[in-house]
Every structure is written in C-alpha cells, then in structure tokens.
Design a protein around this motif. Structure first.
Motif, PDB file in Angstrom:
ATOM      1  N   ALA A  11       5.815  -3.607 -16.425  1.00  0.00           N
ATOM      2  CA  ALA A  11       6.757  -3.604 -15.358  1.00  0.00           C
ATOM      3  C   ALA A  11       7.360  -2.237 -15.613  1.00  0.00           C
ATOM      4  CB  ALA A  11       7.394  -4.922 -15.593  1.00  0.00           C
ATOM      5  N   SER A  12       7.608  -2.561 -13.853  1.00  0.00           N
ATOM      6  CA  SER A  12       8.322  -0.636 -14.049  1.00  0.00           C
ATOM      7  C   SER A  12       9.411  -0.728 -13.860  1.00  0.00           C
ATOM      8  CB  SER A  12       7.759   0.073 -12.899  1.00  0.00           C
ATOM      9  OG  SER A  12       8.195  -0.280 -11.677  1.00  0.00           O
ATOM     10  N   THR A  13      10.766   0.327 -14.677  1.00  0.00           N
ATOM     11  CA  THR A  13      12.430  -0.432 -15.027  1.00  0.00           C
ATOM     12  C   THR A  13      12.698   0.052 -12.865  1.00  0.00           C
ATOM     13  OG1 THR A  13      12.515   0.861 -16.571  1.00  0.00           O
ATOM     14  CG2 THR A  13      14.332   0.455 -15.110  1.00  0.00           C
ATOM     15  N   GLY A  14      12.972  -1.201 -12.226  1.00  0.00           N
ATOM     16  CA  GLY A  14      13.236  -1.372 -11.366  1.00  0.00           C
ATOM     17  C   GLY A  14      12.650  -1.732 -10.372  1.00  0.00           C
ATOM     18  N   GLY A  15      12.037  -2.179 -10.781  1.00  0.00           N
ATOM     19  CA  GLY A  15      10.373  -1.999  -9.158  1.00  0.00           C
ATOM     20  C   GLY A  15      10.289  -3.155  -8.346  1.00  0.00           C
ATOM     21  N   HIS A  16      11.723  -4.580  -8.922  1.00  0.00           N
ATOM     22  CA  HIS A  16      11.247  -5.751  -8.271  1.00  0.00           C
ATOM     23  C   HIS A  16      12.336  -4.835  -6.283  1.00  0.00           C
ATOM     24  CE1 HIS A  16      15.385  -4.238  -9.804  1.00  0.00           C
ATOM     25  NE2 HIS A  16      16.114  -5.628  -8.871  1.00  0.00           N
ATOM     26  N   GLY A  17      12.828  -3.475  -6.640  1.00  0.00           N
ATOM     27  CA  GLY A  17      13.735  -3.312  -4.926  1.00  0.00           C
ATOM     28  C   GLY A  17      12.170  -1.877  -4.638  1.00  0.00           C
ATOM     29  N   ASP A  31       1.125  -1.411   0.038  1.00  0.00           N
ATOM     30  CA  ASP A  31      -0.465   0.136  -0.255  1.00  0.00           C
ATOM     31  C   ASP A  31       0.680   1.046  -0.298  1.00  0.00           C
ATOM     32  OD1 ASP A  31      -2.616   1.550  -0.076  1.00  0.00           O
ATOM     33  OD2 ASP A  31      -2.008   2.326   1.951  1.00  0.00           O
ATOM     34  N   ILE A  32       2.024   1.320   0.880  1.00  0.00           N
ATOM     35  CA  ILE A  32       2.983   2.478   0.833  1.00  0.00           C
ATOM     36  C   ILE A  32       3.640   2.291  -0.540  1.00  0.00           C
ATOM     37  CG2 ILE A  32       5.153   3.098   1.802  1.00  0.00           C
ATOM     38  CD1 ILE A  32       3.708   2.059   4.465  1.00  0.00           C
ATOM     39  N   GLY A  58       3.536   4.214  -6.865  1.00  0.00           N
ATOM     40  CA  GLY A  58       2.583   4.730  -8.409  1.00  0.00           C
ATOM     41  C   GLY A  58       2.761   2.715  -8.744  1.00  0.00           C
ATOM     42  N   THR A  59       3.443   1.697  -7.200  1.00  0.00           N
ATOM     43  CA  THR A  59       3.513   0.464  -8.277  1.00  0.00           C
ATOM     44  C   THR A  59       3.141  -0.277  -7.136  1.00  0.00           C
ATOM     45  OG1 THR A  59       5.346   0.566  -7.204  1.00  0.00           O
ATOM     46  CG2 THR A  59       5.112   1.192  -9.740  1.00  0.00           C
ATOM     47  N   THR A  60       2.558  -1.821  -7.070  1.00  0.00           N
ATOM     48  CA  THR A  60       2.568  -2.682  -6.449  1.00  0.00           C
ATOM     49  C   THR A  60       3.476  -3.926  -6.879  1.00  0.00           C
ATOM     50  OG1 THR A  60       0.807  -3.909  -7.076  1.00  0.00           O
ATOM     51  CG2 THR A  60       0.295  -1.674  -5.134  1.00  0.00           C
ATOM     52  N   LEU A  61       4.553  -3.874  -6.324  1.00  0.00           N
ATOM     53  CA  LEU A  61       5.347  -5.428  -6.147  1.00  0.00           C
ATOM     54  C   LEU A  61       6.125  -5.243  -8.193  1.00  0.00           C
ATOM     55  CD1 LEU A  61       3.862  -9.083  -5.717  1.00  0.00           C
ATOM     56  CD2 LEU A  61       5.591  -7.650  -4.228  1.00  0.00           C
ATOM     57  N   GLY A  62       6.308  -3.215  -7.740  1.00  0.00           N
ATOM     58  CA  GLY A  62       6.933  -3.169  -8.967  1.00  0.00           C
ATOM     59  C   GLY A  62       6.251  -2.739 -10.400  1.00  0.00           C
ATOM     60  N   MET A  63       4.876  -3.412 -10.422  1.00  0.00           N
ATOM     61  CA  MET A  63       4.058  -3.255 -11.387  1.00  0.00           C
ATOM     62  C   MET A  63       2.987  -1.861 -11.404  1.00  0.00           C
ATOM     63  SD  MET A  63       4.781  -6.347 -12.750  1.00  0.00           S
ATOM     64  CE  MET A  63       3.182  -6.924 -14.268  1.00  0.00           C
TER      65      MET A  63
END
Length: 189
Positions: free
Chosen positions: A66-72, A48-49, A55-60
């Motif tokens: 998928a967002s760049t660097g979203g995994h982190g 949620d935070i 603007g992502t959850t789990l980097g999505m």
C-alpha cells in the motif's frame, strides 16, 4: 494469422489486466500490431494512467504494498488528464509516459472507453451515455475479424452481443469469427 491477413482484431479488456501487472504485455500487443481497436471501461484507462503517473494501481505498488495516500491516486490521475483536456493531450504533453493508453495514442489505435454508473471521474474521453457508447463500440465490432476479451464480464458480454458470427473473406467465402475469452466466470464465455 489474423494480423498477417490484415484482419481487424478487437481487444476488450478489464482493469484486472492492469492490476495483475500485465500492462507491459498489452503494450507489446499494441506496439506489434495485434490490436486494431481497444474497447474498455473507465477503470482500465484510469488505473493504467495511475500506473504511469504514480507507479500504482488502486494505490498499490507493483510489489503489492500500500502507498501512502494511495486510495486517492486514481482521482489525482483523473484530474491530471482532465487538466490536460484528454488522454491524447496528456500523452502529448508528457503527463502519461507509458502504458496501454500511451501505446494506443502513439500507435494510433482507436479506443472506446465506456462508462458505468459507478465510475470515478470519469476521464474526459469516456462515453457516459450508454447508447452513444454502444454505437462507438459497434463501429469496431462490425469490422472485427477476431475478438480477444480479457477479464471484463460486462464489456465482453456487450461486445459479444455486437460481434458478427462470421467474417466474409475476400473471395466471398465465410469463416467463423474467432474469439478468445479469458475470464474467471464461465458465464462470460
């Protein structure tokens, strides 16, 4: 009816609530007085935070990209809250600007975030000792007059084990404590 009678409605939520883009719906329930306490795990608050800050959850993204660097990004969100000191302080300082945890802080809805052995972080407000977490949850389940459990097998089962079967009405009569359980596994119900 439960809100109108001044009941104590406990919500137990899982991270799928956030990932399925139902944050705004949960915020509506909080802001409109349908949530007396929120019981959840570290992941609900973290994602949620993350959604509030990045603007992502789990980097999505909200559209499933998928967002760049979203995994982190969830770790970056945890670190921003850690730097603020707490979820409440992160809301007060404008780090967290919307979402479930923001609404809980603003509406003064108590929340209990319970950790697990696999948690990233966890956030500063998460109970990492299971006995202490259980006591914190029990403080709300003993007051519960209704429970809504959504997409969280572990927390729903734990809460269900602590809920009273009946609620005592002001006139001394008993009524069953209503529960709503939405999950993909019938075993949770």
């Amino acid at each position: 009816e439960e809100r109108a009678r001044g009941g104590y409605i406990v919500w137990v939520t899982g991270p799928a609530l956030v990932h399925s883009r139902a944050r705004a719906d949960m915020v509506w329930f909080i802001r409109n007085g349908f949530v007396s306490a929120l019981l959840a795990g570290n992941a609900v608050a973290v994602h949620d935070i993350e959604a509030s800050i990045f603007g992502t959850t789990l980097g999505m993204t909200g559209s499933g990209e998928a967002s760049t660097g979203g995994h982190g990004l969830h770790m970056r969100a945890i670190n921003k809250v850690r730097a603020a000191g707490s979820i409440q302080r992160a809301v007060e300082t404008g780090v967290i600007t919307d979402g479930i945890m923001h609404a809980c802080v603003q509406m003064k809805v108590p929340y209990v975030l319970c950790g697990s052995i696999r948690d990233d972080g966890p956030l500063p407000d998460v109970y990492t000792d299971t006995a202490i977490a259980q006591d914190a949850m029990k403080a709300h389940t003993t007051k519960a007059t209704m429970a809504v459990m959504i997409a969280t097998a572990l927390h729903a089962i734990a809460t269900g084990n602590m809920l009273p079967a009946f609620v005592t009405e002001p006139d001394g009569t008993l009524r069953e404590l209503p529960t709503i359980c939405v999950d993909s596994a019938e075993f949770v119900v």
